[in-house]
Enzyme design. Sequence first.
Site, PDB file in Angstrom:
ATOM      1  N   HIS A  23     -30.141   6.466  -3.345  1.00  0.00           N
ATOM      2  CA  HIS A  23     -30.453   6.397  -2.076  1.00  0.00           C
ATOM      3  C   HIS A  23     -29.698   7.648  -1.346  1.00  0.00           C
ATOM      4  O   HIS A  23     -28.675   7.409  -0.998  1.00  0.00           O
ATOM      5  CB  HIS A  23     -30.388   5.141  -1.452  1.00  0.00           C
ATOM      6  CG  HIS A  23     -31.248   4.894  -0.176  1.00  0.00           C
ATOM      7  ND1 HIS A  23     -31.774   3.857   0.085  1.00  0.00           N
ATOM      8  CD2 HIS A  23     -31.123   5.818   0.831  1.00  0.00           C
ATOM      9  CE1 HIS A  23     -32.421   4.201   1.379  1.00  0.00           C
ATOM     10  NE2 HIS A  23     -31.806   5.195   1.947  1.00  0.00           N
ATOM     11  N   HIS A  25     -30.710  11.223   1.243  1.00  0.00           N
ATOM     12  CA  HIS A  25     -31.859  11.690   2.032  1.00  0.00           C
ATOM     13  C   HIS A  25     -31.542  13.332   1.920  1.00  0.00           C
ATOM     14  O   HIS A  25     -30.712  13.802   2.463  1.00  0.00           O
ATOM     15  CB  HIS A  25     -32.038  11.327   3.282  1.00  0.00           C
ATOM     16  CG  HIS A  25     -32.492  10.093   3.564  1.00  0.00           C
ATOM     17  ND1 HIS A  25     -33.702   9.770   3.976  1.00  0.00           N
ATOM     18  CD2 HIS A  25     -32.048   8.702   3.311  1.00  0.00           C
ATOM     19  CE1 HIS A  25     -34.060   8.362   3.936  1.00  0.00           C
ATOM     20  NE2 HIS A  25     -32.795   7.715   3.533  1.00  0.00           N
ATOM     21  N   GLU A 215     -32.794  -3.179   7.079  1.00  0.00           N
ATOM     22  CA  GLU A 215     -31.570  -2.498   7.596  1.00  0.00           C
ATOM     23  C   GLU A 215     -31.245  -2.767   8.977  1.00  0.00           C
ATOM     24  O   GLU A 215     -30.394  -3.638   9.111  1.00  0.00           O
ATOM     25  CB  GLU A 215     -31.681  -0.878   7.511  1.00  0.00           C
ATOM     26  CG  GLU A 215     -30.725  -0.125   7.805  1.00  0.00           C
ATOM     27  CD  GLU A 215     -31.152   1.485   7.722  1.00  0.00           C
ATOM     28  OE1 GLU A 215     -32.259   1.891   7.637  1.00  0.00           O
ATOM     29  OE2 GLU A 215     -30.190   2.270   8.073  1.00  0.00           O
ATOM     30  N   ASP A 304     -26.788   7.283   1.513  1.00  0.00           N
ATOM     31  CA  ASP A 304     -27.775   7.798   2.585  1.00  0.00           C
ATOM     32  C   ASP A 304     -27.624   9.127   3.006  1.00  0.00           C
ATOM     33  O   ASP A 304     -28.856   9.952   2.565  1.00  0.00           O
ATOM     34  CB  ASP A 304     -27.631   6.775   3.464  1.00  0.00           C
ATOM     35  CG  ASP A 304     -28.672   6.328   4.408  1.00  0.00           C
ATOM     36  OD1 ASP A 304     -30.025   6.425   3.904  1.00  0.00           O
ATOM     37  OD2 ASP A 304     -28.812   5.436   5.307  1.00  0.00           O
TER      38      ASP A 304
HETATM   39 ZN   LIG Z   1     -32.279   6.038   3.907  1.00  0.00          ZN
END
Ligand SMILES: [Zn+2]
Length: 366
Positions: A23, A25, A215, A304
């Site tokens: 995960h 981005h 989240e 992330d």
């Molecule tokens: Zn994310």
Amino acid sequence: MSSMNPVPVTPEAIRSAPKVLLHDHLDGGLRPATVIELADAIGYRELPTSDVDELGRWFTESADSGSLVRYLETFAHTCGVMQTTDALVRVAAECAEDLAADGVVYAEVRYAPELFCENGLSLDTIVEAVQEGFRLGAQRAQEAGRRIRIGTLLCAMRQNARSLEIAELAVRHRDTGVVGFDIAGPEAGFPPTRNLDAFEYLRQQNHHFTIHAGEAFGLPSIWEALQHCGAERLGHGVRIVDDIKVDGDGTVHLGRLASYVRDRRIPLEMCPSSNVQTGAAPSIADHPIGLLTRLRFRVTVNTDNRLMSGCSMSSEMAALVDQFGYDWADLQWFTINAMKSAFIGFDERLAIINEVIKPGYAALTS
Ligand SMILES: [Zn+2]
């Protein structure tokens, strides 16, 4: 077979260990210097500063505000400088190089193509540019003595109405490196069920998808992602702890949904630093990852947004080692959990586990 002289679990040793990242981005992992250079090249005038160190700090401080909505605002700048094919190739290539330099051997990197259309690039052109960047970056990493394999996930934004189109794009590029699909963006008010046609299509095409859920929002979001949409993994999934009760004497009670997630080995793509920044967890020490790991959920550790969180895969693992006292066996467990949960084929996953991950950790503990 017992370890005689294990290498101490230091940040430097963690960097050298093989790691798997599911995960991350693309638009959350730019180098600050690259943001500035790309802004200069395309005449983008919105950056708060043109000093590299100051800009790096600006990103982490803005993301530290504790609100997911403000956290997402920092992406206006990274996406703002990623509107040409040259920029996309460069950002993707540097992403692959940076991850490889950090000891990541397999990564799934995600992005939303619809965010890079401002200057008229087509969705297919965007995907091709990013794939070219990953190929270049992996090649440069290999020349520097590091092997990395990158799979791409295409995201649709929850607040837009393009998820079916993006799902079709993901399937169109499945044989050139797009291994799955995701939906991202604000959870509140945008339940994953708004995108049911996309998930239905992906299942009919035997393609893979994960969903950002649990989240900023609680159990209903996780339940919908799994039971209405059919997600194979959960992006974050932190709030699954709301379905777990721990008594004063330490007895643990799992609710039906938490049991389902654990029993079915549904991977949780946990991102400790990011979760603290957005307020999904109070601190690393009190992050649910501690309890969920103890209960042997299928926990994975992720970055992330490396730029916004000022983190790397190694620093996330080092922070967990600091707070929870994890050893090499724990770090290998997170890594194998992630590799088992990857969207590439079974043979390839097994090969990376047996030929790269296990020997890598064995070398650190014997
Ligand atoms: Zn994310």
